[in-house]
Write a protein that holds these residues in place. Structure first.
Motif, PDB file in Angstrom:
ATOM      1  N   ASP A  78       0.849  -1.189   0.000  1.00 29.79           N
ATOM      2  CA  ASP A  78       0.000   0.000   0.000  1.00 29.79           C
ATOM      3  C   ASP A  78       0.884   1.238   0.000  1.00 29.79           C
ATOM      4  O   ASP A  78       1.981   1.237   0.555  1.00 29.79           O
ATOM      5  N   PRO A  79       0.413   2.351  -0.613  1.00 32.25           N
ATOM      6  CA  PRO A  79       1.238   3.566  -0.601  1.00 32.25           C
ATOM      7  C   PRO A  79       1.334   4.124   0.814  1.00 32.25           C
ATOM      8  O   PRO A  79       0.478   3.889   1.651  1.00 32.25           O
ATOM      9  N   PRO A  80       2.385   4.856   1.091  1.00 34.71           N
ATOM     10  CA  PRO A  80       2.543   5.428   2.437  1.00 34.71           C
ATOM     11  C   PRO A  80       1.454   6.455   2.733  1.00 34.71           C
ATOM     12  O   PRO A  80       0.735   6.912   1.854  1.00 34.71           O
ATOM     13  N   ASP A  81       1.332   6.837   3.997  1.00 32.15           N
ATOM     14  CA  ASP A  81       0.279   7.743   4.434  1.00 32.15           C
ATOM     15  C   ASP A  81       0.358   9.106   3.752  1.00 32.15           C
ATOM     16  O   ASP A  81      -0.662   9.731   3.488  1.00 32.15           O
ATOM     17  N   ALA A  82       1.554   9.596   3.475  1.00 36.29           N
ATOM     18  CA  ALA A  82       1.698  10.912   2.845  1.00 36.29           C
ATOM     19  C   ALA A  82       1.075  10.906   1.444  1.00 36.29           C
ATOM     20  O   ALA A  82       0.402  11.860   1.039  1.00 36.29           O
ATOM     21  N   LEU A  83       1.295   9.827   0.704  1.00 36.55           N
ATOM     22  CA  LEU A  83       0.730   9.735  -0.638  1.00 36.55           C
ATOM     23  C   LEU A  83      -0.789   9.611  -0.582  1.00 36.55           C
ATOM     24  O   LEU A  83      -1.504  10.252  -1.362  1.00 36.55           O
ATOM     25  N   GLN A  84      -1.305   8.810   0.353  1.00 39.29           N
ATOM     26  CA  GLN A  84      -2.752   8.678   0.525  1.00 39.29           C
ATOM     27  C   GLN A  84      -3.371  10.026   0.883  1.00 39.29           C
ATOM     28  O   GLN A  84      -4.433  10.393   0.382  1.00 39.29           O
ATOM     29  N   ASN A  85      -2.697  10.774   1.746  1.00 45.22           N
ATOM     30  CA  ASN A  85      -3.192  12.081   2.173  1.00 45.22           C
ATOM     31  C   ASN A  85      -3.247  13.041   0.987  1.00 45.22           C
ATOM     32  O   ASN A  85      -4.189  13.814   0.846  1.00 45.22           O
ATOM     33  N   ARG A  86      -2.218  13.006   0.125  1.00 39.69           N
ATOM     34  CA  ARG A  86      -2.191  13.887  -1.034  1.00 39.69           C
ATOM     35  C   ARG A  86      -3.316  13.529  -2.014  1.00 39.69           C
ATOM     36  O   ARG A  86      -3.957  14.410  -2.589  1.00 39.69           O
ATOM     37  N   ILE A  87      -3.573  12.244  -2.187  1.00 43.34           N
ATOM     38  CA  ILE A  87      -4.652  11.797  -3.084  1.00 43.34           C
ATOM     39  C   ILE A  87      -6.008  12.257  -2.551  1.00 43.34           C
ATOM     40  O   ILE A  87      -6.849  12.766  -3.286  1.00 43.34           O
ATOM     41  N   ARG A  88      -6.220  12.117  -1.232  1.00 44.58           N
ATOM     42  CA  ARG A  88      -7.486  12.548  -0.627  1.00 44.58           C
ATOM     43  C   ARG A  88      -7.658  14.064  -0.713  1.00 44.58           C
ATOM     44  O   ARG A  88      -8.757  14.564  -0.950  1.00 44.58           O
ATOM     45  N   ALA A  89      -6.577  14.814  -0.523  1.00 48.86           N
ATOM     46  CA  ALA A  89      -6.649  16.276  -0.596  1.00 48.86           C
ATOM     47  C   ALA A  89      -6.993  16.728  -2.014  1.00 48.86           C
ATOM     48  O   ALA A  89      -7.787  17.653  -2.212  1.00 48.86           O
ATOM     49  N   GLU A  90      -6.401  16.081  -3.008  1.00 44.84           N
ATOM     50  CA  GLU A  90      -6.693  16.437  -4.395  1.00 44.84           C
ATOM     51  C   GLU A  90      -8.140  16.140  -4.742  1.00 44.84           C
ATOM     52  O   GLU A  90      -8.817  16.933  -5.397  1.00 44.84           O
TER      53      GLU A  90
END
Length: 132
Positions: A9-21
């Motif tokens: 799974d991608p790290p939390d920072a990448l997940q956070n960026r996807i959710r923000a976008e």
């Protein structure tokens, strides 16, 4: 938790960026409604008042704008609009004849004719036999 095929799974920072976008794109097309009215295209069902309820026996002034909105919603489309609004309204919108009806002109006036042969084709009233 590992996904199939050995991928992680991608790290939390990448997940956070996807959710923000995604949230940014959703907010871009979101509309905020502050004024609500009755839908003029839906019928309004009136409910009988409760005679013993004090809050329903208070007489309030009639809102003329709301009353006009309800009357306009109940009108037929030909009275509401000057032109048809949809393709299906174009059929039958203009009902006035192009040529005035003249009973003496045999080109446009076709009355029903009854003869000895066609009399037998008409259905007789119930309980009676046709004329033979």
């Amino acid at each position: 938790m590992a996904a199939r095929g050995g991928e992680r799974d991608p790290p939390d920072a990448l997940q956070n960026r996807i959710r923000a976008e995604r949230a940014k794109k959703e907010r871009q097309w979101q509309l905020l409604f502050t004024q609500y009215t009755v839908n003029p295209h839906r019928p309004v069902h009136m409910v009988a008042r409760k005679p013993m309820a004090w809050h329903e026996n208070i007489h309030e002034p009639i809102d003329d704008e709301f009353l006009n909105l309800l009357h306009r919603a109940a009108e037929v489309p030909r009275r509401k609009y000057s032109k048809p609004q949809t393709e299906s309204q174009e059929i039958g919108w203009h009902t006035t004849p192009l040529v005035p009806l003249d009973h003496s002109d045999i080109r446009f006036y076709f009355p029903r004719w009854t003869t000895e042969i066609t009399v037998h084709g008409y259905p007789a009233p119930r309980g009676q036999k046709s004329k033979d």
